[in-house]
Design a protein around this motif. Structure first.
Motif, PDB file in Angstrom:
ATOM      1  N   ALA A 103      -6.787   8.603  38.735  1.00 52.20           N
ATOM      2  CA  ALA A 103      -7.113  10.028  38.872  1.00 52.20           C
ATOM      3  C   ALA A 103      -8.613  10.269  38.857  1.00 52.20           C
ATOM      4  O   ALA A 103      -9.092  11.248  39.443  1.00 52.20           O
ATOM      5  CB  ALA A 103      -6.440  10.831  37.763  1.00 52.20           C
ATOM      6  N   GLU A 104      -9.372   9.377  38.234  1.00 55.66           N
ATOM      7  CA  GLU A 104     -10.832   9.537  38.204  1.00 55.66           C
ATOM      8  C   GLU A 104     -11.429   9.529  39.611  1.00 55.66           C
ATOM      9  O   GLU A 104     -12.478  10.121  39.843  1.00 55.66           O
ATOM     10  CB  GLU A 104     -11.468   8.428  37.365  1.00 55.66           C
ATOM     11  CG  GLU A 104     -11.164   8.553  35.889  1.00 55.66           C
ATOM     12  CD  GLU A 104     -11.741   7.420  35.065  1.00 55.66           C
ATOM     13  OE1 GLU A 104     -12.368   6.496  35.625  1.00 55.66           O
ATOM     14  OE2 GLU A 104     -11.547   7.447  33.833  1.00 55.66           O
ATOM     15  N   LEU A 105     -10.747   8.877  40.553  1.00 53.05           N
ATOM     16  CA  LEU A 105     -11.220   8.838  41.936  1.00 53.05           C
ATOM     17  C   LEU A 105     -11.109  10.200  42.625  1.00 53.05           C
ATOM     18  O   LEU A 105     -11.662  10.391  43.702  1.00 53.05           O
ATOM     19  CB  LEU A 105     -10.453   7.779  42.729  1.00 53.05           C
ATOM     20  CG  LEU A 105     -10.617   6.342  42.225  1.00 53.05           C
ATOM     21  CD1 LEU A 105      -9.652   5.407  42.940  1.00 53.05           C
ATOM     22  CD2 LEU A 105     -12.055   5.896  42.396  1.00 53.05           C
ATOM     23  N   GLN A 106     -10.399  11.142  41.993  1.00 54.40           N
ATOM     24  CA  GLN A 106     -10.241  12.485  42.552  1.00 54.40           C
ATOM     25  C   GLN A 106     -11.121  13.510  41.824  1.00 54.40           C
ATOM     26  O   GLN A 106     -10.955  14.712  42.022  1.00 54.40           O
ATOM     27  CB  GLN A 106      -8.771  12.891  42.526  1.00 54.40           C
ATOM     28  CG  GLN A 106      -7.916  11.988  43.403  1.00 54.40           C
ATOM     29  CD  GLN A 106      -6.513  12.487  43.576  1.00 54.40           C
ATOM     30  OE1 GLN A 106      -6.270  13.696  43.697  1.00 54.40           O
ATOM     31  NE2 GLN A 106      -5.554  11.572  43.606  1.00 54.40           N
ATOM     32  N   GLY A 107     -12.028  13.030  41.008  1.00 50.89           N
ATOM     33  CA  GLY A 107     -12.976  13.921  40.346  1.00 50.89           C
ATOM     34  C   GLY A 107     -12.697  14.076  38.862  1.00 50.89           C
ATOM     35  O   GLY A 107     -11.580  13.883  38.394  1.00 50.89           O
ATOM     36  N   ALA A 108     -13.728  14.444  38.142  1.00 49.43           N
ATOM     37  CA  ALA A 108     -13.664  14.539  36.687  1.00 49.43           C
ATOM     38  C   ALA A 108     -12.662  15.587  36.207  1.00 49.43           C
ATOM     39  O   ALA A 108     -11.925  15.357  35.249  1.00 49.43           O
ATOM     40  CB  ALA A 108     -15.048  14.842  36.123  1.00 49.43           C
ATOM     41  N   GLY A 144      -5.344  20.532  42.157  1.00 46.32           N
ATOM     42  CA  GLY A 144      -6.345  19.711  42.823  1.00 46.32           C
ATOM     43  C   GLY A 144      -5.959  18.256  43.010  1.00 46.32           C
ATOM     44  O   GLY A 144      -6.695  17.498  43.636  1.00 46.32           O
ATOM     45  N   LEU A 145      -4.813  17.852  42.484  1.00 47.15           N
ATOM     46  CA  LEU A 145      -4.389  16.457  42.564  1.00 47.15           C
ATOM     47  C   LEU A 145      -3.708  16.162  43.896  1.00 47.15           C
ATOM     48  O   LEU A 145      -2.853  16.921  44.342  1.00 47.15           O
ATOM     49  CB  LEU A 145      -3.423  16.140  41.424  1.00 47.15           C
ATOM     50  CG  LEU A 145      -2.875  14.715  41.370  1.00 47.15           C
ATOM     51  CD1 LEU A 145      -3.972  13.727  41.023  1.00 47.15           C
ATOM     52  CD2 LEU A 145      -1.744  14.631  40.344  1.00 47.15           C
TER      53      LEU A 145
END
Length: 156
Positions: A103-108, A144-145
């Motif tokens: 999930a970190e690859l999709q932003g903080a 946002g995921l």
């Protein structure tokens, strides 16, 4: 280059999405991150509390009852809420850790929401997200995921 120097201090958080101490310390880390925003680098490292290679408990019901008491005891220190009923002790925290890291690859912001949902699976709902499917299901609907990307990244 923005001309702004990189912070000299790095805060490293070692965590596991299914760890009761991590669940209880989450508000402290959130407050620390807000208070030190821009002044420190923050990095999260996933450890694995529950592993596939652990010996199965001889009495799963007794193990679950013991662990529920353990979580309640930890809650007296952290003041974190916990599920009234725990279905079982997590078989593995690898899947939840892989999903959280992916999930970190999709932003903080997305990563924070995903980690929170994974923790809630066990500590609010009493159903640990201890398989890939349960971990992916627990984070369904996070704003946002991109679920397809998450599934692919977690499996890579």
């Amino acid at each position: 280059m923005t001309g702004v120097p990189e912070p000299a201090v790095e805060v490293v958080e070692y965590t596991d999405p299914l760890c009761p101490w991590a669940w209880g310390s989450e508000p402290v880390f959130r407050a620390l991150a807000a208070a030190l925003a821009g002044r420190v680098r923050r990095r999260r490292v996933y450890a694995v509390l529950f592993d596939h290679d652990d010996d199965p408990p001889p009495d799963p019901a007794a193990e679950t009852a013991w662990y529920a008491r353990h979580v309640a005891e930890i809650s007296t220190h952290t003041r974190a809420p916990y599920a009234v009923t725990l279905s079982r002790v997590a078989a593995s925290s690898w899947p939840a850790s892989l999903v959280a890291k992916a999930a970190e690859l999709q932003g903080a912001e997305v990563a924070e929401r995903v980690l929170r949902r994974l923790r809630e699976s066990v500590f609010a709902c009493g159903e640990p997200a201890d398989t890939a499917e349960l971990a992916l299901s627990a984070v369904r609907g996070v704003p946002g995921l991109d679920p397809a990307r998450l599934r692919a990244d977690a499996a890579s």
